[in-house]
Design an enzyme around this catalytic site. Structure first.
Site, PDB file in Angstrom:
ATOM      1  N   ASP A   6     -48.888   7.646 138.790  1.00  5.51           N
ATOM      2  CA  ASP A   6     -50.219   8.199 138.560  1.00  5.51           C
ATOM      3  C   ASP A   6     -50.084   9.712 138.727  1.00  5.51           C
ATOM      4  O   ASP A   6     -49.845  10.204 139.838  1.00  5.51           O
ATOM      5  CB  ASP A   6     -51.213   7.632 139.575  1.00  5.51           C
ATOM      6  CG  ASP A   6     -52.558   7.322 138.956  1.00  5.51           C
ATOM      7  OD1 ASP A   6     -52.974   8.108 138.096  1.00  5.51           O
ATOM      8  OD2 ASP A   6     -53.175   6.318 139.314  1.00  5.51           O
TER       9      ASP A   6
ATOM     10  N   ASP B   4     -48.343   7.446 145.741  1.00  8.31           N
ATOM     11  CA  ASP B   4     -49.120   8.649 145.430  1.00  8.31           C
ATOM     12  C   ASP B   4     -48.929   9.729 146.498  1.00  8.31           C
ATOM     13  O   ASP B   4     -48.519   9.435 147.623  1.00  8.31           O
ATOM     14  CB  ASP B   4     -50.602   8.296 145.307  1.00  8.31           C
ATOM     15  CG  ASP B   4     -50.877   7.401 144.114  1.00  8.31           C
ATOM     16  OD1 ASP B   4     -50.488   7.773 143.001  1.00  8.31           O
ATOM     17  OD2 ASP B   4     -51.472   6.315 144.307  1.00  8.31           O
TER      18      ASP B   4
ATOM     19  N   TYR C 204     -60.393   6.663 131.545  1.00 12.76           N
ATOM     20  CA  TYR C 204     -60.004   6.206 130.211  1.00 12.76           C
ATOM     21  C   TYR C 204     -61.248   5.767 129.461  1.00 12.76           C
ATOM     22  O   TYR C 204     -62.159   5.174 130.046  1.00 12.76           O
ATOM     23  CB  TYR C 204     -59.012   5.032 130.308  1.00 12.76           C
ATOM     24  CG  TYR C 204     -57.764   5.344 131.097  1.00 12.76           C
ATOM     25  CD1 TYR C 204     -56.737   6.104 130.545  1.00 12.76           C
ATOM     26  CD2 TYR C 204     -57.615   4.872 132.401  1.00 12.76           C
ATOM     27  CE1 TYR C 204     -55.589   6.384 131.276  1.00 12.76           C
ATOM     28  CE2 TYR C 204     -56.471   5.156 133.139  1.00 12.76           C
ATOM     29  CZ  TYR C 204     -55.460   5.919 132.564  1.00 12.76           C
ATOM     30  OH  TYR C 204     -54.331   6.196 133.285  1.00 12.76           O
TER      31      TYR C 204
ATOM     32  N   CYS D 191     -62.369  -2.345 153.710  1.00 12.10           N
ATOM     33  CA  CYS D 191     -61.193  -3.144 153.348  1.00 12.10           C
ATOM     34  C   CYS D 191     -60.952  -4.204 154.419  1.00 12.10           C
ATOM     35  O   CYS D 191     -61.407  -4.070 155.559  1.00 12.10           O
ATOM     36  CB  CYS D 191     -59.942  -2.276 153.232  1.00 12.10           C
ATOM     37  SG  CYS D 191     -59.923  -1.178 151.796  1.00 12.10           S
TER      38      CYS D 191
ATOM     39  N   LYS E  47     -51.992   7.387 134.319  1.00  8.54           N
ATOM     40  CA  LYS E  47     -50.705   6.758 134.623  1.00  8.54           C
ATOM     41  C   LYS E  47     -49.749   6.891 133.451  1.00  8.54           C
ATOM     42  O   LYS E  47     -50.157   6.835 132.292  1.00  8.54           O
ATOM     43  CB  LYS E  47     -50.888   5.262 134.915  1.00  8.54           C
ATOM     44  CG  LYS E  47     -51.695   4.935 136.143  1.00  8.54           C
ATOM     45  CD  LYS E  47     -51.716   3.426 136.354  1.00  8.54           C
ATOM     46  CE  LYS E  47     -52.598   3.039 137.530  1.00  8.54           C
ATOM     47  NZ  LYS E  47     -54.021   3.233 137.232  1.00  8.54           N
TER      48      LYS E  47
ATOM     49  N   CYS F 190     -54.138  -0.093 154.920  1.00  7.43           N
ATOM     50  CA  CYS F 190     -52.730   0.172 154.620  1.00  7.43           C
ATOM     51  C   CYS F 190     -52.399   1.602 155.029  1.00  7.43           C
ATOM     52  O   CYS F 190     -53.124   2.540 154.670  1.00  7.43           O
ATOM     53  CB  CYS F 190     -52.458  -0.003 153.121  1.00  7.43           C
ATOM     54  SG  CYS F 190     -52.916  -1.612 152.451  1.00  7.43           S
TER      55      CYS F 190
ATOM     56  N   ARG G  29     -56.442   6.257 149.096  1.00 12.48           N
ATOM     57  CA  ARG G  29     -57.858   6.615 149.259  1.00 12.48           C
ATOM     58  C   ARG G  29     -58.224   6.679 150.733  1.00 12.48           C
ATOM     59  O   ARG G  29     -59.356   6.385 151.129  1.00 12.48           O
ATOM     60  CB  ARG G  29     -58.758   5.600 148.535  1.00 12.48           C
ATOM     61  CG  ARG G  29     -58.761   5.741 147.022  1.00 12.48           C
ATOM     62  CD  ARG G  29     -59.959   5.048 146.387  1.00 12.48           C
ATOM     63  NE  ARG G  29     -59.928   5.231 144.945  1.00 12.48           N
ATOM     64  CZ  ARG G  29     -59.839   4.241 144.058  1.00 12.48           C
ATOM     65  NH1 ARG G  29     -59.787   2.980 144.479  1.00 12.48           N
ATOM     66  NH2 ARG G  29     -59.807   4.485 142.761  1.00 12.48           N
TER      67      ARG G  29
END
Length: 377
Positions: A318, A281, A101, A113, A325, A117, A122
């Protein structure tokens, strides 16, 4: 050693260590071992203790412990589902920058991280040292941001920016704050959920210097909003740092109005503002977390009118391939072809609303002349 660093050091990273806390047979350990070759395992002990070990379908367990369903890759799933690397859209301006954007950029600071997750979009890069940002890449990114005066906001992402030490993070924030055309900084992090000890008094005092600054946390389930996370995030809120929440709609975890209602109430009671609810996603191997958009809209329709409006996050998709989005919204309006609009109430039933005439009616037309106001006397 700071407690959050010790917590990170002690995190579970292999199936044999995991089996000391969670009942796993040899077959399950073997499956996890194989899955870790594609996307590693990491669970801090704080978060592991939120799991009910006697419940195989425990929602906290599903979010952090690998499942054999991750071997299933369905048509349309992608390594880069949101198009971070989309060259033909010029999304990745530089190795550390995604510029989708015009008024904001993502600055990727680290691939690390606090935990991994299982639904990560990613997963191709997180935890992978190949994607570490070098000092040179960081300087190039800062030079790029300085040279684009249309950029109003920088969003620090990764991985997780709060995996960086204060001594590395604060100088970056200082350099960003010195750019005149930057108005806000955002830090996207799941550290308050994985490892809330990261919100130290030193971190809070340091971040306070770089306002306006927003923290965007990532709570997916009400059990993640513990008394500890509430206390830690309140430290940020008390010094004027806004805390938002973005989450993901996940099958078998938070895909009921009841769970969503409990989650949003716990957030706003902590003074955390619900921001986004992402439709999951299309990353490879996470189809078992995916619900239909139809079901997602139904959940949000049932939430409307049952929690305060400011507690209702935006449900967003997304668009795969890096196209940005879009909000996913239940349409409460229908027309009869004229100016009458039929509105479905969240409290049930339909109501007629008489719409205004078209704003762009030709002022010289007969209809415009008929509806014009009389001259003042």
């Amino acid at each position: 050693m700071e407690r959050w660093i010790q917590e990170d050091k002690d995190a579970i990273r292999n199936p044999s260590d995991l089996a000391r806390y969670i009942p796993l047979n040899e077959e399950e350990q073997d499956i996890i071992e194989k899955l870790c070759q594609f996307f590693q395992l990491k669970i801090p002990l704080y978060y592991l203790n939120l799991i009910n070990p006697d419940v195989p379908d425990d929602p906290i367990r599903k979010m952090c412990i690998p499942s054999c369903e991750e071997f299933i890759v369905k048509k349309g799933e992608l390594n880069d589902p949101i198009g971070d690397l989309k060259v033909d859209l010029n999304n990745q301006a530089l190795p550390a920058i995604t510029h989708r954007y015009s008024d904001r950029v993502l600055l990727h600071l680290t691939p690390l991280c606090g935990g991994y997750c299982r639904f990560c979009f990613r997963r191709r890069l997180v935890g992978n040292n190949e994607f570490r940002v070098t000092d040179q890449q960081l300087e190039q990114a800062l030079f790029y941001i300085r040279g684009k005066d249309t950029i109003r906001e920088v969003i620090l992402t990764g991985g997780d920016p709060l995996m960086m030490s204060d001594t590395k993070l604060f100088p970056i924030l200082k350099k960003l704050r010195e750019i005149p055309h930057l108005w806000t900084i955002r830090i996207h992090t799941r550290m308050p959920i994985w490892n809330p000890y990261r919100i130290t008094d030193q971190l809070v005092a340091g971040l306070k210097k770089f306002q306006p600054l927003w923290i965007v946390a990532h709570f997916n389930h009400p059990r993640e909003v513990t008394s500890l996370t509430q206390r830690q995030l309140s430290k940020l809120i008390d010094v004027g740092i806004g805390v938002l929440n973005q989450s993901v709609l996940l099958k078998g975890i938070n895909d009921t109005p009841e769970i969503q209602r409990e989650l949003q109430w716990k957030l706003i009671r902590t003074r955390i503002v619900p921001y986004y609810m992402h439709h999951v996603d299309k990353a490879k191997g996470i189809s078992h977390f995916r619900v239909s958009i139809k079901k997602g809209l139904k959940i949000f329709k049932e939430l409307q009118g049952t929690i305060p409006g400011y507690a209702l996050p935006k449900y967003v998709l997304d668009i795969p391939g890096g196209h940005g989005k879009v909000p996913l919204q239940y349409n409460y309006l229908s027309r009869n072809g004229d100016r009458q609009i039929y509105i479905e109430s969240p409290l049930h039933g339909y109501h007629v609303y008489e719409d205004a005439p078209d704003e762009f009616t030709d002022p010289g037309s007969a209809s415009a002349q008929q509806t014009s106001c009389p001259a003042s006397e």
